[in-house]
Design a protein around this motif. Structure first.
Motif, PDB file in Angstrom:
ATOM      1  N   THR A   1       1.791  13.483 -10.202  1.00 41.64           N
ATOM      2  CA  THR A   1       2.462  14.785 -10.162  1.00 41.64           C
ATOM      3  C   THR A   1       3.322  14.983 -11.406  1.00 41.64           C
ATOM      4  OG1 THR A   1       2.530  14.663  -7.747  1.00 41.64           O
ATOM      5  CG2 THR A   1       3.965  16.280  -8.807  1.00 41.64           C
TER       6      THR A   1
ATOM      7  N   VAL B   1       0.838  -1.208   0.000  1.00 42.91           N
ATOM      8  CA  VAL B   1       0.000   0.000   0.000  1.00 42.91           C
ATOM      9  C   VAL B   1       0.869   1.252   0.000  1.00 42.91           C
ATOM     10  CG1 VAL B   1      -1.633   1.343   1.383  1.00 42.91           C
ATOM     11  CG2 VAL B   1      -2.005  -1.106   1.045  1.00 42.91           C
ATOM     12  N   ILE B   2       1.931   1.254   0.791  1.00 46.64           N
ATOM     13  CA  ILE B   2       2.851   2.403   0.813  1.00 46.64           C
ATOM     14  C   ILE B   2       3.482   2.588  -0.572  1.00 46.64           C
ATOM     15  CG2 ILE B   2       5.015   3.268   1.769  1.00 46.64           C
ATOM     16  CD1 ILE B   2       4.269   1.905   4.403  1.00 46.64           C
ATOM     17  N   GLN B   3       3.922   1.500  -1.179  1.00 42.91           N
ATOM     18  CA  GLN B   3       4.532   1.593  -2.506  1.00 42.91           C
ATOM     19  C   GLN B   3       3.545   2.136  -3.541  1.00 42.91           C
ATOM     20  OE1 GLN B   3       5.826  -2.599  -2.549  1.00 42.91           O
ATOM     21  NE2 GLN B   3       7.855  -1.843  -3.107  1.00 42.91           N
ATOM     22  N   ILE B   4       2.313   1.643  -3.512  1.00 37.10           N
ATOM     23  CA  ILE B   4       1.301   2.083  -4.476  1.00 37.10           C
ATOM     24  C   ILE B   4       1.017   3.570  -4.317  1.00 37.10           C
ATOM     25  CG2 ILE B   4      -1.140   1.862  -5.095  1.00 37.10           C
ATOM     26  CD1 ILE B   4      -0.870  -1.134  -4.416  1.00 37.10           C
ATOM     27  N   LEU B   5       0.865   4.022  -3.066  1.00 33.54           N
ATOM     28  CA  LEU B   5       0.577   5.445  -2.834  1.00 33.54           C
ATOM     29  C   LEU B   5       1.730   6.320  -3.305  1.00 33.54           C
ATOM     30  CD1 LEU B   5      -1.128   5.312   0.694  1.00 33.54           C
ATOM     31  CD2 LEU B   5      -2.217   5.615  -1.540  1.00 33.54           C
ATOM     32  N   ILE B   6       2.964   5.887  -3.054  1.00 31.98           N
ATOM     33  CA  ILE B   6       4.122   6.678  -3.487  1.00 31.98           C
ATOM     34  C   ILE B   6       4.186   6.750  -5.002  1.00 31.98           C
ATOM     35  CG2 ILE B   6       6.649   6.740  -3.542  1.00 31.98           C
ATOM     36  CD1 ILE B   6       6.642   5.589  -0.717  1.00 31.98           C
TER      37      ILE B   6
ATOM     38  N   LEU C   1       1.743   6.300  -7.242  1.00 33.70           N
ATOM     39  CA  LEU C   1       0.648   7.097  -7.790  1.00 33.70           C
ATOM     40  C   LEU C   1       0.880   8.584  -7.584  1.00 33.70           C
ATOM     41  CD1 LEU C   1      -2.562   5.057  -6.868  1.00 33.70           C
ATOM     42  CD2 LEU C   1      -1.500   5.348  -9.101  1.00 33.70           C
ATOM     43  N   PHE C   2       1.368   8.967  -6.400  1.00 31.38           N
ATOM     44  CA  PHE C   2       1.624  10.384  -6.138  1.00 31.38           C
ATOM     45  C   PHE C   2       2.699  10.926  -7.079  1.00 31.38           C
ATOM     46  CE2 PHE C   2       4.218  13.621  -4.002  1.00 31.38           C
ATOM     47  CZ  PHE C   2       3.256  14.606  -3.800  1.00 31.38           C
TER      48      PHE C   2
END
Length: 453
Positions: free
Chosen positions: A49, A37-42, A44-45
């Motif tokens: 951007t 989940v941390i990897q996916i959020l990073i 995607l962000f």
């Protein structure tokens, strides 16, 4: 179950395990829930951007090519222009045509964006934990899911109930089907050397062979780049959204944030195709002297954390160089006619991809050890896979550049020189000549029925 998941995910850092207060042998939630989940959020962000600032970068590149300044008013050097554009699109009215299919009209841009973003999970952004999932069919997964993106464009053109949108959707579907074949054929040569469909495995294969596959496959790399331009509808192959003909093509009737979703899907696809090219042909995150083998006595970074961050930086730099090439092509080359677009795909790229596969296979078999049916004995078995020797590397570079490229070029020139090129000027001149002949024939005096006096 944990053994299967361990083959899909990289090991989470110790600080993630400490957050869940689990022990390493039984760190299920840390390894397979929290860390992904941390990897996916990073990812995607960073990607979303980057998509916003790629629009800004393209406007700056076009301004540089045309001797202008580009966006300069919103923030220093115009750096806040993407934020202003995003806010403007959010505040714009969401217009849906009266006779449009409202459900399909709303789903079409979502399908395009989701298809472009899902494949980010298997791209090897860097070494160790810098990849979300390492599946053994990663490349096949990318090609399969990316192909769904064209459905969003077709549905958008059909649901808009507009002639311009429908024509753009039909063009897009025909173009993507045509250029997807060439793109698929172009990568097979590199897969012959890597012998795996895992994206991380392809990078590791190039590291084991001590060479980037672009040197083995220059023709495959060229065919891939041209096919990727056609696959992403980028100029000079932007026929589905040709402003001078179709207003905006398949997204003519879209406005506000729905229109921004199509833009987001296009630039995300640019990042994905560039990342595939970097992984297959440019060594991925590998750079001699930094994250790969030693160069001039300079070894790679030994600290694991610094090595991972350096690998991500190297991968990102290579991707950005290819994206800059996409932008340079857009503002340098004129748009192709549709018949030229199809001719390039079917008469040049697809035959070139097929010929590259045949010649690569022949040269590869000749380089095998005699025990495996080869002749030159230029490969050796290391850790269960065949690796070219020093002479083998030179052999594959020589055959790929000095033999394959000119041979395929001569072959296609001789095949296609007999095919008639559709020249608009010649066709118009032919019609003028035919009209003149008809007029001259009509003005000629006709003999009378009574005969001569």
């Amino acid at each position: 179950m944990q053994g299967i998941l361990a083959t899909l995910m990289f090991v989470a850092p110790d600080w993630v395990v400490s957050l869940t207060r689990e022990r390493r042998p039984n760190a299920f939630w840390a390894e397979y829930v929290l860390w992904p989940v941390i990897q996916i959020l990073i990812v995607l962000f960073v990607i979303l951007t980057l998509v916003a600032y790629l629009v800004y970068l393209e406007r700056k590149v076009s301004a540089f090519i045309q001797a202008r300044l580009g966006p300069m008013r919103v923030g220093p050097w115009g750096l806040l222009q993407p934020a202003a554009d995003g806010l403007k699109l959010l505040l714009k009215e969401d217009i849906i045509p009266l006779k449009a299919d409202r459900v399909v009209f709303a789903l079409a841009p979502i399908i395009s964006v989701v298809a472009a973003l899902v494949v980010l999970a298997v791209i090897p952004w860097g070494a160790a934990w810098a990849t979300i999932a390492n599946i053994n069919i990663g490349l096949l997964f990318i090609l399969a899911v990316s192909s769904v993106g064209v459905l969003g464009l077709v549905l958008a053109g059909w649901a808009s109930n507009s002639k311009y949108s429908l024509l753009g959707a039909l063009r897009s579907s025909a173009q993507m089907v045509s250029y997807e074949i060439g793109l698929g054929l172009s990568i097979i040569g590199a897969l012959m050397f890597a012998r795996t469909l895992s994206m991380s495995g392809i990078v590791e294969a190039q590291q084991a062979d001590h060479v980037w596959y672009v040197f083995f496959q220059p023709l495959g790399f060229l065919v891939y780049l041209i096919s990727a331009l056609g696959e992403t509808n980028r100029a000079p192959f932007d026929l589905p959204e040709a402003e001078s003909e179709l207003v905006a093509g398949y997204h003519t009737e879209y406005s506000g944030f729905r229109w921004a979703l199509f833009f987001m899907a296009e630039y995300s696809s640019m990042i994905v195709t560039a990342a595939i090219a970097v992984t297959l042909f440019l060594g991925g995150w590998m750079l001699p002297g930094v994250t790969g083998t030693s160069l001039f006595g300079i070894g790679p970074i030994q600290n694991s954390t610094l090595h991972t961050f350096a690998s991500v930086a190297v991968f990102g730099l290579k991707v950005m160089l290819l994206i800059y090439a996409y932008m340079w092509f857009r503002w340098t080359w004129p748009r192709y006619r549709y018949d030229q677009l199809m001719e390039l795909g079917w008469k040049w790229l697809i035959p070139a991809g097929l010929a590259n596969i045949v010649l690569t296979g022949i040269f590869y078999v000749l380089a095998l050890p005699p025990a495996r049916g080869g002749v030159f004995d230029l490969m050796r078995e290391v850790s269960g896979r065949l690796v070219p020797t020093g002479k083998g590397v030179g052999y594959f570079i020589l055959t790929g550049t000095a033999i394959t490229v000119p041979l395929v070029w001569l072959l296609l020139v001789n095949i296609n020189r007999r095919s008639r090129d559709f020249n608009l000027h010649d066709q118009r001149q032919l019609q003028v000549n035919l009209r003149r002949e008809r007029l001259e024939k009509a003005l000629q005096p006709q003999p009378s029925d009574g005969g001569t006096q």
